[in-house]
Write a protein that holds these residues in place. Structure first.
Motif, PDB file in Angstrom:
ATOM      1  N   ALA A 113      14.461  34.812  -2.082  1.00 20.03           N
ATOM      2  CA  ALA A 113      14.623  34.638  -0.638  1.00 20.03           C
ATOM      3  C   ALA A 113      15.832  33.761  -0.323  1.00 20.03           C
ATOM      4  N   ARG A 114      16.029  32.695  -1.090  1.00 17.72           N
ATOM      5  CA  ARG A 114      17.165  31.799  -0.852  1.00 17.72           C
ATOM      6  C   ARG A 114      18.490  32.525  -1.096  1.00 17.72           C
ATOM      7  N   SER A 115      18.526  33.365  -2.114  1.00 22.73           N
ATOM      8  CA  SER A 115      19.743  34.128  -2.398  1.00 22.73           C
ATOM      9  C   SER A 115      20.071  35.072  -1.247  1.00 22.73           C
ATOM     10  N   ILE A 116      19.047  35.721  -0.691  1.00 23.27           N
ATOM     11  CA  ILE A 116      19.257  36.610   0.458  1.00 23.27           C
ATOM     12  C   ILE A 116      19.703  35.804   1.672  1.00 23.27           C
ATOM     13  N   ALA A 117      19.028  34.686   1.932  1.00 23.83           N
ATOM     14  CA  ALA A 117      19.329  33.871   3.110  1.00 23.83           C
ATOM     15  C   ALA A 117      20.770  33.369   3.094  1.00 23.83           C
ATOM     16  N   LYS A 118      21.286  33.016   1.929  1.00 26.90           N
ATOM     17  CA  LYS A 118      22.627  32.455   1.819  1.00 26.90           C
ATOM     18  C   LYS A 118      23.698  33.529   1.629  1.00 26.90           C
ATOM     19  N   GLY A 119      23.294  34.794   1.712  1.00 27.14           N
ATOM     20  CA  GLY A 119      24.254  35.876   1.589  1.00 27.14           C
ATOM     21  C   GLY A 119      24.794  36.065   0.196  1.00 27.14           C
ATOM     22  N   ARG A 120      24.067  35.585  -0.818  1.00 25.27           N
ATOM     23  CA  ARG A 120      24.529  35.684  -2.207  1.00 25.27           C
ATOM     24  C   ARG A 120      23.845  36.800  -2.982  1.00 25.27           C
ATOM     25  N   PHE A 121      22.885  37.455  -2.356  1.00 23.60           N
ATOM     26  CA  PHE A 121      22.166  38.518  -3.051  1.00 23.60           C
ATOM     27  C   PHE A 121      23.076  39.737  -3.154  1.00 23.60           C
ATOM     28  N   PRO A 122      23.087  40.426  -4.289  1.00 20.87           N
ATOM     29  CA  PRO A 122      24.005  41.556  -4.458  1.00 20.87           C
ATOM     30  C   PRO A 122      23.817  42.680  -3.444  1.00 20.87           C
ATOM     31  N   ILE A 123      22.598  42.824  -2.910  1.00 21.45           N
ATOM     32  CA  ILE A 123      22.374  43.809  -1.847  1.00 21.45           C
ATOM     33  C   ILE A 123      22.603  43.111  -0.517  1.00 21.45           C
ATOM     34  N   HIS A 124      23.497  43.640   0.296  1.00 22.82           N
ATOM     35  CA  HIS A 124      23.822  42.988   1.563  1.00 22.82           C
ATOM     36  C   HIS A 124      22.773  43.323   2.626  1.00 22.82           C
ATOM     37  N   PHE A 125      22.362  42.293   3.347  1.00 27.32           N
ATOM     38  CA  PHE A 125      21.453  42.466   4.474  1.00 27.32           C
ATOM     39  C   PHE A 125      22.064  41.787   5.701  1.00 27.32           C
ATOM     40  N   PRO A 126      21.768  42.294   6.912  1.00 22.97           N
ATOM     41  CA  PRO A 126      22.316  41.689   8.128  1.00 22.97           C
ATOM     42  C   PRO A 126      21.739  40.300   8.386  1.00 22.97           C
TER      43      PRO A 126
END
Length: 309
Positions: free
Chosen positions: A83-96
């Protein structure tokens, strides 16, 4: 998720999140159980009831400690990481941005759940005077998620991580719901679980939507590859090895004769649910796969045909 979804999610978090709305739960000194009998089948086994029923409360207490320890590992080492990776925009899959904001609320909630769990463990130690035995340093997901990710080609590892975490978050929601409804346990413990459930219901929906968003963009080739890994993840996830080792450790510390310990070990060996379509967590997993649209894909249906009812 769009701007409207963001506003709705933000309002829901502000008005409903347990960190915003729930009081500290204080352990009661009463006669109710500290842990549900249904969650520790060893104490209801024939050998236990015949040979050492007076040890029930100790086993339930140690089972509560393990449950709390499992919560801390799950929330901080597994869900928080993704979740932290997604929140900080660091997850390889991009989410808005709306998804990233929602992911940050998950980070806050999960770390708070871990904090509350640690507080409750210390309250329990103080009230009972009994320390936890050596607790596991990992849970089944600590092994299952890396095993699934390692099987995926490089470009699908993030997708596999996302799907595995989403499955686990949806599974734990139903598990916590059953815990929260148990009338035999102390009110503070039921309240603790009800608070947790309040957040996990939102989390389950969040992860389901993220997986659905990803699956809509995945190629048929990628879907096929992921489908082949899912059964491996399920088997690793539902294994009973860590729980069995813990039960053996508890049995070793019971003040009973060695022949009684041997009988209890034999009972513990046979307590695991078979990993098939009737396993209670498989039912939850299949529900998530339907809700996230993965089970609409023929390749997923074929790969998991043994688990479909």
């Amino acid at each position: 998720m769009n701007a409207i979804d963001y506003s709705t999610f933000a309002d829901a978090w502000e008005s409903r999140a347990s960190i915003r709305t729930r009081p500290r739960r204080l352990l009661e000194d009463d006669d109710r159980l500290i842990y549900p009998l249904s969650r520790q089948p060893l104490v209801s086994s024939e050998s236990f009831l015949t040979l050492c029923p007076e040890q029930r409360d100790f086993v339930l207490l140690q089972s509560l400690y393990k449950f709390i320890n499992d919560v801390v590992i799950f929330e901080t080492d597994i869900v928080d990481r993704t979740a932290r990776s997604i929140a900080k925009g660091r997850f390889p899959i991009h989410f808005p941005f709306a998804c990233r904001y929602a992911a940050m609320t998950v980070v806050v909630d999960e770390d708070y759940h871990a904090l509350v769990a640690m507080d409750f463990m210390q309250q329990t130690v103080a009230m009972t005077g009994i320390e936890p035995l050596e607790l596991p340093e990992e849970i089944e997901l600590s092994r299952a998620i890396p095993a699934a990710i390692d099987m995926a080609p490089e470009h699908l590892r993030a997708a596999m991580e996302l799907i595995c975490v989403a499955i686990s978050e949806n599974t734990v929601t139903n598990d916590v719901a059953a815990f929260a409804k148990d009338e035999t346990v102390k009110p503070s413990i039921k309240g603790l679980m009800a608070d947790h459930l309040l957040d996990e219901g939102r989390h389950a929906g969040f992860w389901t939507r993220l997986v659905r968003l990803y699956w809509q963009t995945a190629s048929e080739e990628d879907r096929d590859l992921i489908a082949q890994i899912l059964p491996v993840f399920i088997v690793h996830y539902l294994t009973n090895d860590i729980q069995k080792s813990f039960d053996f450790r508890v049995i070793e510390h019971l003040p009973v004769a060695e022949e009684i310990r041997q009988a209890l070990r034999r009972e513990a060996m046979g307590l695991a649910y078979p990993i098939n379509r009737h396993h209670p967590l498989v039912i939850n997993i299949m529900r998530f796969l339907r809700n996230s649209s993965l089970l609409d894909s023929p390749c997923v249906q074929d790969a998991l045909s043994d688990y479909l009812i």
